[in-house]
Write a protein that holds these residues in place. Structure first.
Motif, short mmCIF file in Angstrom:
data_model
loop_
_atom_site.label_atom_id
_atom_site.label_comp_id
_atom_site.label_asym_id
_atom_site.label_seq_id
_atom_site.Cartn_x
_atom_site.Cartn_y
_atom_site.Cartn_z
N UNK A 267 12.12 -14.26 -1.33
CA UNK A 267 11.77 -13.03 -0.66
C UNK A 267 11.91 -11.73 -1.42
N UNK A 268 12.64 -11.63 -2.40
CA UNK A 268 12.60 -10.60 -3.39
C UNK A 268 11.52 -10.56 -4.13
N UNK A 269 11.13 -11.73 -4.57
CA UNK A 269 9.63 -11.92 -5.55
C UNK A 269 8.46 -11.73 -4.56
N UNK A 270 8.42 -12.12 -3.38
CA UNK A 270 7.13 -11.61 -2.63
C UNK A 270 7.11 -10.22 -2.41
N UNK A 271 8.29 -9.46 -1.98
CA UNK A 271 8.23 -8.21 -1.44
C UNK A 271 8.02 -7.27 -2.64
N UNK A 272 8.90 -7.33 -3.84
CA UNK A 272 8.73 -6.59 -4.95
C UNK A 272 7.09 -6.89 -5.57
N UNK A 273 6.78 -8.01 -5.50
CA UNK A 273 5.40 -8.04 -5.88
C UNK A 273 4.41 -7.30 -5.19
N UNK B 56 0.90 -1.45 6.74
CA UNK B 56 1.52 -2.66 7.59
C UNK B 56 0.20 -3.10 8.42
N UNK B 57 -1.08 -2.67 8.45
CA UNK B 57 -2.19 -3.08 9.14
C UNK B 57 -2.51 -4.38 8.65
N UNK B 58 -3.05 -4.93 9.82
CA UNK B 58 -3.48 -6.36 9.72
C UNK B 58 -4.16 -6.88 8.45
N UNK B 59 -5.09 -5.84 8.11
CA UNK B 59 -5.96 -6.10 6.60
C UNK B 59 -4.85 -5.93 5.60
N UNK B 60 -4.06 -5.01 5.29
CA UNK B 60 -3.13 -5.19 4.41
C UNK B 60 -2.23 -6.20 4.34
N UNK B 61 -1.86 -6.78 5.45
CA UNK B 61 -0.78 -8.09 5.77
C UNK B 61 -1.72 -9.04 4.93
N UNK B 62 -2.93 -9.30 5.58
CA UNK B 62 -3.99 -10.36 4.96
C UNK B 62 -4.14 -10.19 3.28
N UNK B 63 -4.40 -8.97 2.87
CA UNK B 63 -4.47 -8.81 1.51
C UNK B 63 -3.48 -9.25 0.81
N UNK B 64 -2.25 -9.13 1.08
CA UNK B 64 -1.18 -9.63 0.28
C UNK B 64 -1.04 -11.28 0.48
N UNK C 65 -0.14 -13.53 -2.70
CA UNK C 65 1.12 -13.41 -3.15
C UNK C 65 2.14 -14.22 -2.65
N UNK C 66 2.12 -14.61 -1.52
CA UNK C 66 3.04 -15.14 -0.60
C UNK C 66 2.82 -16.64 -0.82
N UNK C 67 1.60 -17.06 -1.11
CA UNK C 67 1.31 -18.47 -1.39
C UNK C 67 1.64 -18.81 -2.76
N UNK C 68 1.40 -17.85 -3.80
CA UNK C 68 1.82 -18.11 -5.21
C UNK C 68 3.28 -18.27 -5.23
N UNK C 69 4.09 -17.37 -4.79
CA UNK C 69 5.47 -17.54 -4.87
C UNK C 69 6.04 -18.58 -4.05
#
Length: 511
Positions: free
Chosen positions: A184-190, A141-149, A152-156
């Motif tokens: 949200x399922x699609x984003x979180x599971x990905x 849950x670090x800032x870098x990990x949040x940014x890394x994903x 995925x949020x944009x794609x979904x």
């Protein structure tokens, strides 16, 4: 009346009678101590105050607190319980004396579902919990990990906007609740598993069953001596769902182990990160050697699914519901986003920091509809006196976040109204420094994934209102939209939100 129900009632009455005999003739009387406990309603034998909670306990407890005060005593079966219903009391318990109330009570649902409560949410306070929380906070849950994903949020979201465009062209009524939850399922599971869909099983169905069972009233948690009889069938149901979930998680973990050995170039997900520390000692305090195994990983994954999918979806669902009821607020929000983004492209995550009114809308939604209406119970680790009230060791403490967010003494007489402007001069950060609204909890046990959750919620709301205008179905007006909730670990709408979208951008490009 069915035979099974008749048998259950007879068994309960029989054991209640036996319990009375035991207490009356065999159990030695305890010496009474002259300790003042918080005020509360009178109790019944065996069940204490369980009978008064009703279908919406957060509302019942709010009503009772107006009579008995913000620190209220209940007897839930055999479990002494304190209910906290004001920001001042919450600060005292969750900040001033946080270490005393940092542990969790053992409950059957989490014990069976979460591999003996080995996840973060329900595990007792100690070296294991501290080490796992620190690792997850830094590595997941670090800032870098949040940014890394972010991609995925944009794609979904891009995929969803395209599908909603088609619905808009045909004038369809969209089940917004269902659409948001699937997104949200699609984003979180990905993010967690590296892919959103599995043909072999229905992950969401199993998770919903698990959450329903863990949020259900379980008589065995409050009258433990009845637990062996499983009068409600919850033990059997928990074991069945837990077995199914374990098989699914084993399949996912095995798949990752095999893929990691053959494909070194793919993007890392949560399972990969957790597998990287399997069989390693992660204790950072030197108190004892704590080795993470498969069981720990599965428990942590289950916690993260339960804490992210339905909580985020429910928050978005309530925000969109209130925006549909308040056209004034909807217009201000749409104008703010359009002024910053324009009318020719979709919202990007880098835009979010510019949207002050969006922040107010989300803060107001979380105030009225906190992620969990009653924060996950805490347990008193030692006897203590607070505000003149003596609280014994092992007392359960329940914080009514729903009532705190609607306290008229803090939020004025319009506390039940959706009015984002109340946050013009009050910036919330949810890191445990303010107690007037605590949707993510506070202190040591507050949610570690706050920033990830807020980014998902804000991005989805911004995209929905920027790309589309929304109208309620023709037989529903803003004034008669059903806003009733269901009680559980979260409080989703009792009825799904339905609305009709119309596309409002000019030639927005989807990458």
């Amino acid at each position: 009346m069915s035979f099974a129900l008749t048998t259950t009632m007879f068994a309960f009455l029989l054991f209640t009678f036996m319990y009375f005999l035991f207490k009356l003739y065999l159990h030695p009387k305890q010496k009474t101590l002259n300790h003042k406990k918080p005020p509360g309603p009178s109790t019944l034998p065996i069940i204490g105050n369980l009978h008064i909670l009703g279908k919406l306990p957060h509302r019942t407890l709010q009503s009772l607190s107006k009579k008995y005060g913000p620190i209220m005593s209940l007897q839930l079966g055999q479990v002494p319980t304190i209910i906290i219903s004001s920001s001042k009391a919450a600060e005292s318990f969750l900040k001033t004396h946080d270490i005393v109330f940092a542990s969790r009570p053992k409950v059957q649902g989490s014990d069976l579902m979460s591999y003996g409560s080995k996840g973060m949410a329900f595990s007792e306070y100690g070296p294991y919990w501290r080490s796992v929380r620190k690792f997850c906070t830094l590595k997941l849950f670090s800032a870098s990990k949040v940014e890394m994903f972010g991609p995925i949020r944009k794609e979904k979201l891009d995929v969803l906007v395209i599908s909603l465009e088609k619905a808009a062209l045909e004038g369809e009524v969209v089940n917004v609740s269902e659409v948001v939850e699937n997104l949200i399922e699609d984003i979180v599971y990905k993010m967690m598993f590296g892919r959103s869909k599995y043909e072999q099983f229905d992950m969401n169905k199993l998770v919903l069953e698990a959450m329903a069972l863990m949020g259900a009233f379980n008589l065995a948690d409050y009258v433990p001596w009845l637990g062996v009889f499983d009068l409600q069938g919850l033990t059997r149901a928990c074991k069945k769902t837990s077995k199914a979930l374990d098989e699914v998680l084993e399949m996912i973990i095995t798949e990752h182990e095999q893929t990691t050995n053959t494909d070194k170039t793919r993007n890392e997900d949560f399972v990969d990160i957790l597998l990287s520390i399997m069989h390693q000692t992660i204790d950072v305090e030197g108190e004892q050697n704590l080795v993470i195994d498969r069981t720990n990983i599965k428990a942590i994954l289950l916690d993260m699914i339960a804490a992210s999918v339905h909580t985020s979806a429910t928050t978005i669902e309530w925000a969109l519901s209130e925006l549909l009821r308040h056209s004034r607020v909807m217009k201000i929000l749409q104008d703010e986003i359009q002024n910053e983004v324009g009318n020719k492209r979709m919202v990007e995550e880098k835009d979010l920091k510019k949207f002050n009114y969006l922040d107010m809308v989300v803060d107001e939604t979380l105030r009225l509809y906190p992620v969990g209406p009653l924060l996950i119970p805490r347990e008193c680790r030692e006897s203590i006196t607070i505000d003149g009230y003596f609280i014994t060791k092992k007392t359960r403490v329940i914080v009514n976040a729903w009532a705190i967010g609607r306290d008229c003494n803090v939020w004025s007489e319009n506390a039940d109204e959706f009015y984002p402007e109340r946050f013009i001069d009050k910036k919330m950060n949810y890191q445990g420094h303010e107690f007037e609204s605590i949707p993510f909890g506070s202190g040591r046990r507050r949610c570690p994934g706050i920033q990830l959750g807020l980014i998902i919620v804000k991005l989805v709301i911004a995209q929905f209102v920027h790309c589309f205008n929304w109208e309620l179905p023709h037989n529903i007006s803003p004034s008669n939209l059903n806003m009733e909730e269901k009680f559980g670990l979260s409080i989703p709408r009792a009825q799904h939100l339905q609305a009709i979208p119309s596309y409002r951008l000019d030639d927005a490009k989807h990458e």
